[in-house]
Design a protein around this motif. Structure first.
Motif, PDB file in Angstrom:
ATOM      1  N   THR A   1       4.164   8.114  -6.044  1.00  0.00           N
ATOM      2  CA  THR A   1       3.285   7.594  -7.609  1.00  0.00           C
ATOM      3  C   THR A   1       4.222   7.706  -8.097  1.00  0.00           C
ATOM      4  OG1 THR A   1       1.526   9.180  -5.930  1.00  0.00           O
ATOM      5  CG2 THR A   1       1.212   9.688  -8.753  1.00  0.00           C
ATOM      6  N   ASP A   2       5.675   8.183  -8.471  1.00  0.00           N
ATOM      7  CA  ASP A   2       6.628   8.861 -10.251  1.00  0.00           C
ATOM      8  C   ASP A   2       6.883   7.797 -10.036  1.00  0.00           C
ATOM      9  OD1 ASP A   2       5.636  11.009 -10.453  1.00  0.00           O
ATOM     10  OD2 ASP A   2       7.191  11.992  -9.557  1.00  0.00           O
ATOM     11  N   GLY A   3       7.574   6.789  -9.165  1.00  0.00           N
ATOM     12  CA  GLY A   3       8.236   5.330  -9.268  1.00  0.00           C
ATOM     13  C   GLY A   3       6.937   4.679  -9.822  1.00  0.00           C
ATOM     14  N   ILE A   4       5.233   4.185  -8.922  1.00  0.00           N
ATOM     15  CA  ILE A   4       4.726   3.292  -9.231  1.00  0.00           C
ATOM     16  C   ILE A   4       4.417   4.109 -11.093  1.00  0.00           C
ATOM     17  CG2 ILE A   4       2.209   2.983  -9.401  1.00  0.00           C
ATOM     18  CD1 ILE A   4       3.997   1.844  -7.266  1.00  0.00           C
ATOM     19  N   LYS A   5       4.347   5.051 -11.647  1.00  0.00           N
ATOM     20  CA  LYS A   5       4.257   5.065 -13.041  1.00  0.00           C
ATOM     21  C   LYS A   5       5.209   4.815 -13.459  1.00  0.00           C
ATOM     22  CE  LYS A   5       1.486   9.034 -12.249  1.00  0.00           C
ATOM     23  NZ  LYS A   5       0.900  10.486 -12.321  1.00  0.00           N
ATOM     24  N   ALA A   6       6.646   4.847 -12.983  1.00  0.00           N
ATOM     25  CA  ALA A   6       8.001   4.597 -13.563  1.00  0.00           C
ATOM     26  C   ALA A   6       8.047   2.257 -14.221  1.00  0.00           C
ATOM     27  CB  ALA A   6       9.159   4.934 -12.913  1.00  0.00           C
ATOM     28  N   LYS A   7       7.457   2.100 -12.830  1.00  0.00           N
ATOM     29  CA  LYS A   7       7.569   1.140 -13.197  1.00  0.00           C
ATOM     30  C   LYS A   7       5.887  -0.129 -13.947  1.00  0.00           C
ATOM     31  CE  LYS A   7      11.047  -0.548 -10.370  1.00  0.00           C
ATOM     32  NZ  LYS A   7      11.931  -1.249 -11.031  1.00  0.00           N
ATOM     33  N   GLU A   8       5.809   1.325 -13.982  1.00  0.00           N
ATOM     34  CA  GLU A   8       4.092   0.655 -14.905  1.00  0.00           C
ATOM     35  C   GLU A   8       3.256   0.161 -13.810  1.00  0.00           C
ATOM     36  OE1 GLU A   8       5.789  -0.841 -18.954  1.00  0.00           O
ATOM     37  OE2 GLU A   8       6.049   1.440 -19.584  1.00  0.00           O
ATOM     38  N   LYS A   9       3.021   0.576 -12.908  1.00  0.00           N
ATOM     39  CA  LYS A   9       2.477  -0.539 -11.737  1.00  0.00           C
ATOM     40  C   LYS A   9       1.051   0.193 -11.159  1.00  0.00           C
ATOM     41  CE  LYS A   9       4.976  -4.190 -11.359  1.00  0.00           C
ATOM     42  NZ  LYS A   9       4.563  -5.955 -11.779  1.00  0.00           N
ATOM     43  N   GLU A  10       0.159   1.728 -12.203  1.00  0.00           N
ATOM     44  CA  GLU A  10      -0.106   2.531 -11.780  1.00  0.00           C
ATOM     45  C   GLU A  10      -1.515   1.511 -11.005  1.00  0.00           C
ATOM     46  OE1 GLU A  10       1.135   4.891 -15.678  1.00  0.00           O
ATOM     47  OE2 GLU A  10       1.106   2.674 -14.257  1.00  0.00           O
ATOM     48  N   ASN A  11      -1.415   0.454 -12.590  1.00  0.00           N
ATOM     49  CA  ASN A  11      -3.147   0.629 -12.050  1.00  0.00           C
ATOM     50  C   ASN A  11      -3.486  -1.217 -11.328  1.00  0.00           C
ATOM     51  OD1 ASN A  11      -4.313   1.299 -14.594  1.00  0.00           O
ATOM     52  ND2 ASN A  11      -3.375   0.273 -16.057  1.00  0.00           N
ATOM     53  N   GLU A  12      -2.429  -0.967 -10.577  1.00  0.00           N
ATOM     54  CA  GLU A  12      -2.286  -2.223  -9.421  1.00  0.00           C
ATOM     55  C   GLU A  12      -2.250  -2.457  -8.097  1.00  0.00           C
ATOM     56  OE1 GLU A  12       0.409  -5.698 -10.650  1.00  0.00           O
ATOM     57  OE2 GLU A  12       0.521  -4.944 -13.175  1.00  0.00           O
ATOM     58  N   VAL A  13      -1.361  -1.021  -8.272  1.00  0.00           N
ATOM     59  CA  VAL A  13      -0.811  -0.164  -7.006  1.00  0.00           C
ATOM     60  C   VAL A  13      -1.241   1.406  -6.789  1.00  0.00           C
ATOM     61  CG1 VAL A  13       1.157  -0.220  -5.312  1.00  0.00           C
ATOM     62  CG2 VAL A  13       1.215  -1.959  -6.647  1.00  0.00           C
ATOM     63  N   SER A  14      -1.673   1.579  -5.746  1.00  0.00           N
ATOM     64  CA  SER A  14      -2.225   2.628  -5.191  1.00  0.00           C
ATOM     65  C   SER A  14      -1.308   3.205  -4.226  1.00  0.00           C
ATOM     66  CB  SER A  14      -3.730   3.041  -5.044  1.00  0.00           C
ATOM     67  OG  SER A  14      -4.386   1.849  -5.288  1.00  0.00           O
TER      68      SER A  14
END
Length: 260
Positions: free
Chosen positions: A236-249
């Protein structure tokens, strides 16, 4: 807590002179971390749906000692383990199911040397068992058309060779399952193992969770499936770092099945 999420304790079972089918070992993350608590609740929903007679230790459950052992404090590990073993043996526990691969590995492989002998399985293995036995039916409509990639937890995969159960369970969602280039025995750690979850990387070290998240994003997933609360946090932190939290769960397999 609602009736649907009623969670009986071993003490309540013993007061009635009964034994549950399984003991659900919740683990520290599943008990105290707000995100991981959702995974625990999802698994409880699955157990209720399958009419499983289960119990938890409640306030009698203590940390397994796994983190202390990985950090090099063998004395603290043994102190925690012996305390838990006394409680488990006192209740004559035979079968333990947990959503935490760290607890799974620790109780399964390290408690026997201290007198704790139990049949320990991961929640994905137990969910597969429930499906195979016809006790749990998954409609498989919720995620049809979605792309899911599964991240192998180190203590589930390489440490205990449990690779198939999570994937077999995910097939019941009818989603399209995609594998990362590094998967199963070649899977990359999320960065939380060995007590690294609780510290910052040493100077000069890369953020392993971001690297692993990149592996997942290369499969173009809608969902990154996990089978470990610590992996869930790191991805989840990795997704946030990649700024993909609106696209990937990032979701635990128990959550995927509970909502299916």
């Amino acid at each position: 807590m609602s009736e649907q999420l009623k969670v009986p304790t071993m003490a309540e079972f013993m007061a009635e002179g009964k034994q549950p089918e399984i003991l659900f070992w919740v683990g520290s993350a599943g008990s105290y971390d707000d995100r991981a608590k959702k995974i625990s609740k999802a698994f409880v929903k699955v157990l209720h749906k399958a009419n499983v007679d289960f119990a938890v230790l409640g306030s009698e459950e203590s940390n397994t000692g796994d983190v202390a052992k990985r950090a090099g404090n063998e004395f603290l590990f043994q102190m925690q383990a012996v305390m838990n073993i006394e409680v488990l043996n006192g209740y004559e526990i035979k079968r333990i199911v947990t959503c935490d691969p760290h607890s799974f590995n620790c109780i399964k492989n390290e408690y026997p040397g201290l007198g704790g002998h139990y049949d320990v399985i991961h929640h994905t293995q137990y969910i597969q068992e429930l499906i195979d036995n016809g006790r749990l039916t998954v409609e498989g409509k919720t995620y049809k058309g979605k792309r899911i990639t599964f991240h192998d937890p180190c203590y589930l995969g390489r440490a205990n060779s449990v690779y198939d159960a999570p994937r077999e369970v995910l097939k019941n969602t009818n989603a399209t399952l995609t594998e990362m280039k590094r998967h199963k025995s070649t899977a990359l750690c999320c960065g939380a193992g060995g007590a690294q979850m609780f510290k910052e990387p040493e100077k000069g070290d890369m953020d392993i969770n971001v690297l692993r998240t990149q592996d997942a994003l290369e499969t173009r997933p809608d969902i990154i499936a996990t089978g470990c609360p610590y992996c869930n946090t790191m991805m989840t932190d990795g997704i946030k770092a990649k700024e993909k939290e609106n696209e990937v769960s990032v979701m635990d397999i128990a959550e995927l099945i509970a909502s299916s």
